[in-house]
Design a protein around this motif. Structure first.
Motif, mmCIF file in Angstrom:
data_model
loop_
_atom_site.group_PDB
_atom_site.id
_atom_site.type_symbol
_atom_site.label_atom_id
_atom_site.label_comp_id
_atom_site.label_asym_id
_atom_site.label_seq_id
_atom_site.Cartn_x
_atom_site.Cartn_y
_atom_site.Cartn_z
ATOM 1 N N GLY A 1 -24.229 -56.954 2.619
ATOM 2 C CA GLY A 1 -23.685 -57.007 1.344
ATOM 3 C C GLY A 1 -23.622 -58.166 0.878
ATOM 4 O O GLY A 1 -23.692 -59.454 1.454
ATOM 5 N N TRP A 2 -23.579 -58.515 -0.604
ATOM 6 C CA TRP A 2 -23.354 -59.913 -1.289
ATOM 7 C C TRP A 2 -22.530 -59.655 -2.464
ATOM 8 O O TRP A 2 -22.309 -58.768 -2.999
ATOM 9 C CB TRP A 2 -24.512 -60.460 -1.418
ATOM 10 N N GLY A 3 -21.665 -60.749 -2.935
ATOM 11 C CA GLY A 3 -20.757 -60.601 -3.898
ATOM 12 C C GLY A 3 -20.030 -61.742 -4.120
ATOM 13 O O GLY A 3 -20.357 -62.924 -3.758
ATOM 14 N N VAL A 4 -19.012 -61.603 -4.776
ATOM 15 C CA VAL A 4 -17.984 -62.848 -5.212
ATOM 16 C C VAL A 4 -16.676 -62.566 -4.401
ATOM 17 O O VAL A 4 -15.971 -61.508 -4.465
ATOM 18 C CB VAL A 4 -17.658 -62.963 -6.557
ATOM 19 N N VAL A 5 -16.189 -63.271 -3.982
ATOM 20 C CA VAL A 5 -14.761 -63.526 -2.987
ATOM 21 C C VAL A 5 -13.829 -63.523 -4.276
ATOM 22 O O VAL A 5 -13.634 -64.364 -5.253
ATOM 23 C CB VAL A 5 -14.512 -64.674 -2.381
ATOM 24 N N ASP A 6 -12.754 -62.397 -4.295
ATOM 25 C CA ASP A 6 -11.830 -62.163 -5.190
ATOM 26 C C ASP A 6 -10.468 -62.472 -4.789
ATOM 27 O O ASP A 6 -9.356 -62.462 -5.614
ATOM 28 C CB ASP A 6 -12.123 -60.769 -5.908
ATOM 29 N N ALA A 7 -10.341 -62.510 -3.389
ATOM 30 C CA ALA A 7 -8.968 -62.661 -2.689
ATOM 31 C C ALA A 7 -9.204 -63.127 -1.471
ATOM 32 O O ALA A 7 -9.845 -62.838 -0.629
ATOM 33 C CB ALA A 7 -8.068 -61.271 -2.854
ATOM 34 N N VAL A 8 -8.110 -63.798 -0.879
ATOM 35 C CA VAL A 8 -8.265 -64.046 0.383
ATOM 36 C C VAL A 8 -6.580 -64.070 0.836
ATOM 37 O O VAL A 8 -5.814 -64.385 0.389
ATOM 38 C CB VAL A 8 -8.456 -65.915 0.363
ATOM 39 N N GLY A 9 -6.699 -63.865 2.154
ATOM 40 C CA GLY A 9 -5.464 -63.722 3.078
ATOM 41 C C GLY A 9 -5.102 -64.842 3.440
ATOM 42 O O GLY A 9 -5.777 -66.216 3.385
ATOM 43 N N SER A 10 -3.936 -64.754 4.412
ATOM 44 C CA SER A 10 -3.108 -66.136 4.727
ATOM 45 C C SER A 10 -3.882 -66.674 5.749
ATOM 46 O O SER A 10 -4.794 -66.323 6.443
ATOM 47 C CB SER A 10 -1.781 -65.542 5.457
#
Length: 334
Positions: free
Chosen positions: A80-89
């Motif tokens: 896959g490839w795409g755009v990071v839309d959220a990150v964890g702690s």
């Protein structure tokens, strides 16, 4: 109690959903709407733009006894490839909005989770380009472990997405490439990627004789087997020179293999299993691929020949299996 049930139902209704492909049995899929995953510690969530279709999917798609159905939502997709839309702690190395190639395992879906260390940022110059980073990284890792040098003769058995890239890398390194494949279109692809000679893969002994003639009986310093079947593996040993290196790049997942150990011993062949499992090495290969594409040394765009929406994952897998005229690689677009 009724108030609690109402609240739970309301929460489920409002919970964000995503589309994900589920393989329900041999050769069949459905698209489910499932809860969008939330990133945990040291994880990122990626809104996928696309995912390459890998030939390693074909054995599970065929439905062997060991395969369990239905599969988990999105599973089998790992390019896959795409755009990071959220990150964890705890994630400090990447920010939402960053376009990335992912090294994750459920990318036949609109979103997937990955460890922060398992995504590789893509530069703006690659915006809009399909970038299945995992197989591109594999090609560069295989090339590194092949130790190909100028002046060597390199045979590549099996010319698809991987074989074509390896032909380009080997020829650019100054090696003489002999490409062997079963389709004329694949041999034309190999010539376009730097192969000096091409041989149709249709007769075992005839191929050995042709390579012997091309190398004055010495055979090849390096042989890359990129098919994953018994016959190409047999052929690879026959084409490897004394003290040469046989590189196994094909994915052999459909059962045990037999080898001609007498021949391998007699010729003193070095055998390399080029399949990596170290996440850092995977990521290193992807980084090398990004540099090659941005510098203009490699263009993977013409190799992604067939596009499908997620709802046609079954057609994409069947095309990967059947290889219609001109097929090199299928891509799922999201």
């Amino acid at each position: 109690m009724s108030i609690m049930l109402t609240l739970e139902k309301t929460a489920l209704v409002k919970a964000p959903l995503m589309r994900a492909a589920v393989v329900t049995g041999p050769g069949t899929i459905r698209i489910d709407h499932v809860l969008r995953p939330e990133p945990g510690p040291q994880q990122v969530r990626v809104r996928l733009e696309g995912c390459g279709v890998c030939a390693s999917n074909l054995t599970p798609w065929d439905g062997p006894e060991w395969q369990q159905f239905p599969t988990a939502p999105g599973s089998l997709g790992h390019e896959g490839w795409g755009v990071v839309d959220a990150v964890g702690s705890g994630v400090t190395t990447i920010e939402p909005g960053t376009r990335v190639a992912t090294l994750s395992h459920a990318s036949y879906a609109e979103y997937d989770l990955a460890d922060a260390a398992a995504v590789v940022p893509l530069p703006p110059t690659l915006d809009g380009m399909a970038f299945p980073g995992e197989p591109l990284g594999c090609a560069f890792n295989i090339f590194r472990r092949s130790d190909i040098r100028a002046g060597q003769t390199v045979a590549i058995i099996g010319i698809g997405f991987l074989g074509a890239i390896l032909a380009r890398l080997a020829s650019d390194a100054g090696a003489r490439v002999i490409a062997i494949s079963r389709r004329q279109s694949s041999l034309e692809l190999a010539r376009g990627h730097g192969a000096a000679e091409t041989i149709l893969m249709d007769d075992h002994q005839a191929i050995i004789d042709q390579v012997s003639n091309l190398t004055h009986g010495r055979f090849c310093d390096r042989v890359i087997e990129a098919v994953g079947k018994q016959w190409p593996l047999d052929l690879a040993g026959e084409l490897t020179a004394e003290r040469g290196r046989l590189i196994i790049a094909g994915y052999h997942q459909d059962g045990p293999r037999q080898i001609n150990m007498w021949l391998w011993n007699w010729r003193g062949i070095d055998v390399v299993n080029a399949h990596e499992r170290d996440p850092k090495t995977y990521a290193q290969g992807v980084c090398e691929a990004i540099e090659a594409v941005t510098s203009g040394r490699l263009d993977p765009t013409p190799l992604c020949t067939h596009d499908f929406p997620l709802e046609q994952l079954d057609k994409a897998l069947n095309a990967t299996r059947d290889k219609p005229e001109g097929f090199v690689k299928a891509v799922i677009r999201l």
